[in-house]
Design a protein around this motif. Structure first.
Motif, PDB file in Angstrom:
ATOM      1  N   UNK A 159       0.851  -1.189   0.000  1.00 33.52           N
ATOM      2  CA  UNK A 159       0.000   0.000   0.000  1.00 33.52           C
ATOM      3  C   UNK A 159       0.884   1.235   0.000  1.00 33.52           C
ATOM      4  N   UNK A 160       0.676   2.103  -0.981  1.00 33.73           N
ATOM      5  CA  UNK A 160       1.413   3.356  -1.097  1.00 33.73           C
ATOM      6  C   UNK A 160       0.475   4.493  -0.715  1.00 33.73           C
ATOM      7  N   UNK A 161       0.756   5.155   0.399  1.00 35.00           N
ATOM      8  CA  UNK A 161      -0.061   6.275   0.871  1.00 35.00           C
ATOM      9  C   UNK A 161       0.551   7.559   0.340  1.00 35.00           C
ATOM     10  N   UNK A 162      -0.125   8.206  -0.615  1.00 36.07           N
ATOM     11  CA  UNK A 162       0.481   9.318  -1.341  1.00 36.07           C
ATOM     12  C   UNK A 162      -0.500  10.463  -1.544  1.00 36.07           C
ATOM     13  N   UNK A 167       1.324  16.426  -9.494  1.00 34.48           N
ATOM     14  CA  UNK A 167       2.462  15.714 -10.079  1.00 34.48           C
ATOM     15  C   UNK A 167       3.572  15.547  -9.035  1.00 34.48           C
ATOM     16  N   UNK A 168       3.229  15.055  -7.851  1.00 35.08           N
ATOM     17  CA  UNK A 168       4.232  14.830  -6.816  1.00 35.08           C
ATOM     18  C   UNK A 168       4.990  13.543  -7.122  1.00 35.08           C
ATOM     19  N   UNK A 169       6.261  13.502  -6.750  1.00 30.57           N
ATOM     20  CA  UNK A 169       7.159  12.461  -7.234  1.00 30.57           C
ATOM     21  C   UNK A 169       6.654  11.045  -6.951  1.00 30.57           C
ATOM     22  N   UNK A 170       6.254  10.766  -5.718  1.00 26.59           N
ATOM     23  CA  UNK A 170       5.824   9.408  -5.401  1.00 26.59           C
ATOM     24  C   UNK A 170       4.650   8.961  -6.243  1.00 26.59           C
ATOM     25  N   UNK A 171       3.649   9.838  -6.368  1.00 27.01           N
ATOM     26  CA  UNK A 171       2.441   9.471  -7.102  1.00 27.01           C
ATOM     27  C   UNK A 171       2.684   9.385  -8.601  1.00 27.01           C
ATOM     28  N   UNK A 172       3.366  10.383  -9.145  1.00 29.79           N
ATOM     29  CA  UNK A 172       3.593  10.353 -10.589  1.00 29.79           C
ATOM     30  C   UNK A 172       4.509   9.199 -10.971  1.00 29.79           C
ATOM     31  N   UNK A 173       5.469   8.836 -10.084  1.00 32.05           N
ATOM     32  CA  UNK A 173       6.310   7.675 -10.351  1.00 32.05           C
ATOM     33  C   UNK A 173       5.523   6.384 -10.326  1.00 32.05           C
ATOM     34  N   UNK A 189      -1.043  -0.922  -4.459  1.00 27.70           N
ATOM     35  CA  UNK A 189      -2.227  -0.094  -4.529  1.00 27.70           C
ATOM     36  C   UNK A 189      -1.910   1.277  -3.970  1.00 27.70           C
ATOM     37  N   UNK A 190      -2.289   2.310  -4.717  1.00 26.68           N
ATOM     38  CA  UNK A 190      -2.080   3.690  -4.292  1.00 26.68           C
ATOM     39  C   UNK A 190      -3.325   4.169  -3.558  1.00 26.68           C
ATOM     40  N   UNK A 191      -3.140   4.672  -2.331  1.00 22.72           N
ATOM     41  CA  UNK A 191      -4.233   5.221  -1.530  1.00 22.72           C
ATOM     42  C   UNK A 191      -3.923   6.680  -1.235  1.00 22.72           C
ATOM     43  N   UNK A 192      -4.912   7.538  -1.350  1.00 23.49           N
ATOM     44  CA  UNK A 192      -4.702   8.970  -1.168  1.00 23.49           C
ATOM     45  C   UNK A 192      -4.606   9.340   0.301  1.00 23.49           C
ATOM     46  N   UNK A 447       0.309  16.724   0.836  1.00 22.10           N
ATOM     47  CA  UNK A 447      -0.112  15.626   1.680  1.00 22.10           C
ATOM     48  C   UNK A 447       0.652  15.480   2.983  1.00 22.10           C
ATOM     49  N   UNK A 448       1.671  16.309   3.223  1.00 28.11           N
ATOM     50  CA  UNK A 448       2.459  16.191   4.438  1.00 28.11           C
ATOM     51  C   UNK A 448       1.866  17.052   5.546  1.00 28.11           C
TER      52      UNK A 448
END
Length: 464
Positions: A159-162, A167-173, A189-192, A447-448
């Motif tokens: 699970x990737x919490x992003x 266009x932030x690096x983790x999500x766009x990558x 799986x990407x979770x917002x 998101x931080x």
């Protein structure tokens, strides 16, 4: 895996085996190559490095750069002469293009701008390949053979919490990897992170990840949900990223999830700077990055002392060279070898210089309080899951708190307030007022959760 990717992974393993000498040899050769490339293909660097020796292997002879300087000269900075800032801004403005290749060549990522001007960064395939190769360094120090077997047996669900709103690096990558391979939706799986917490907990309970990766502040909140029994997952590895946490918080997360903890230190400008060991230190990938801890005048900070900022040189990215770039993080370089046995330099990150809070002193002049001073005080107070201290005027602070499960706010808040007041008195700023905010800690657009927001910051300082 391509032949070049296999070669990179082999070199990463070999460099560590060769120890300090092998790492240093690679670093100097790659620095000289990057400087020569920047001079040849970037008008900005050609102008900046005029008068320097033909071959540069000492980073300290290079002038310092930063995000503002580079963004002001974007069109002259990039080495691909077909790229312009206007094109990059148009691309970054379209959410439909997240993860797509800019100019059919590059990953485009933006910084959220929470501590200054927004940056637009291009990452070429070489940069991303180096990133992937270096990611293999951390895992062996985090996971035992049994951990690896458990991960595989449970399908390696990650699970990737992003932040998924830009266009932030983790999500766009992650989106780009999904476009170019078949893994997304199967093992990852990407979770917002902007999802309401109860809904995020529900999604994680359904997915049951064995690897949990996300912003450290969000992971800390999820640990609170696990403690309360609302979150019920059994990850093998938890990887808090993007933000600093105290050793106490890392221990709490590890204990709560009964999982291995691994952390990395990276930024959009250079995503592969360091990864953690079991001794709690971050080991710098010095064969591919130069990290220079320096004071406010960019003079070297001795090992064992916390620097004002750090200068980084990314030795992989050729389309947008990052050379002696002021990143803004305060770091401490370990003066002796790490007990873990790694030959890589060991550091700890102590927060951003931009998060230092300054007040007029009660007896005249000005006093400054580093973010770590506030953080360690609040971390010592039981009952707090997340905090955010916002300077609303030159002499007032607003404290946003998220309480731990079962904590009594009536008891916790006075303890926090008194701790902060004592700290302010120690810094001759006892006249500064401290108030409790009605609103909880607020996320940045990226998101931080910034724990300290000085008056000069561009985050909203009033209730939202």
């Amino acid at each position: 895996m391509s032949e070049s990717e296999r070669s990179l992974k082999h070199d990463v393993r070999q460099a560590k085996k060769e120890g300090t000498a092998g790492l240093r040899r690679r670093q100097l050769a790659r620095l000289a190559e990057m400087v020569a490339h920047a001079r040849a293909h970037s008008p900005y660097y050609r102008e900046l490095y005029r008068g320097l020796p033909d071959q540069v292997t000492d980073p300290t002879v290079l002038p310092v750069t930063n995000k503002v300087k580079l963004m002001d000269r974007f069109d002259d900075w990039v080495t691909d002469r077909a790229v312009t800032l206007k094109q990059a801004e148009a691309f970054a403005a379209s959410p439909d293009l997240i993860g797509r290749r800019f100019h059919d060549k590059y990953l485009l990522a933006t910084t959220s701008g929470t501590t200054g001007r927004r940056g637009i960064f291009l990452l070429d395939d070489r940069n991303m390949a180096v990133h992937m190769a270096l990611s293999s360094r951390g895992a062996p120090t985090w996971l035992s053979t049994g951990d690896v077997m458990r991960t595989v047996l449970h399908g390696a669900r990650t699970a990737l919490l992003m932040a998924t709103n830009g266009h932030f690096l983790g999500y766009t990558g992650a989106m780009r990897a999904g476009e170019e391979s078949s893994w997304r939706g199967k093992v990852m799986r990407v979770l917002s992170v902007h999802t309401p917490l109860p809904e995020l907990v529900e999604q994680l309970n359904r997915y049951r990840p064995v690897v949990l990766i996300g912003y450290a502040s969000v992971v800390a909140m999820l640990a609170g949900e696990q403690e309360a029994g609302r979150l019920r997952i059994n990850p093998v590895l938890v990887q808090p990223a993007g933000e600093s946490l105290s050793a106490k918080e890392f221990e709490r997360i590890a204990t709560t999830f009964q999982a291995a903890i691994g952390t990395v230190y990276g930024a959009t400008e250079c995503p592969f700077m360091a990864s953690s060991c079991r001794q709690g230190w971050l080991h710098v990938n010095s064969d591919w990055v130069v990290l220079e801890p320096v004071d406010a005048d960019h003079r070297p900070t001795p090992p064992g002392e916390v620097s004002h900022t750090v200068l980084i040189s990314n030795l992989a990215n050729r389309v947008q060279p990052i050379l002696r770039y002021d990143l803004g993080d305060g770091i401490l370089m370990r003066p002796d070898p790490c007990p873990c046995g790694s030959p890589l330099p060991a550091i700890k990150v102590r927060g951003r210089a931009g998060d230092i809070v300054s007040f007029p002193a009660s007896d005249g002049g000005q006093v400054s309080v580093p973010p770590l001073a506030f953080g360690t005080l609040v971390d010592r107070t039981p009952g707090i899951e997340l905090f955010q201290i916002v300077q609303t005027t030159p002499i007032s602070l607003r404290v946003r708190l998220r309480y731990s499960h079962g904590a009594d706010p009536v008891q916790v808040w006075p303890a926090v307030r008194d701790q902060i007041r004592r700290l302010l008195a120690d810094y001759r700023a006892e006249h500064v007022s401290v108030e409790l905010a009605e609103e909880p800690p607020q996320q940045s657009p990226g998101g931080k959760y910034r724990t300290i927001i000085p008056l000069s910051g561009d985050q909203p300082v009033q209730p939202q």
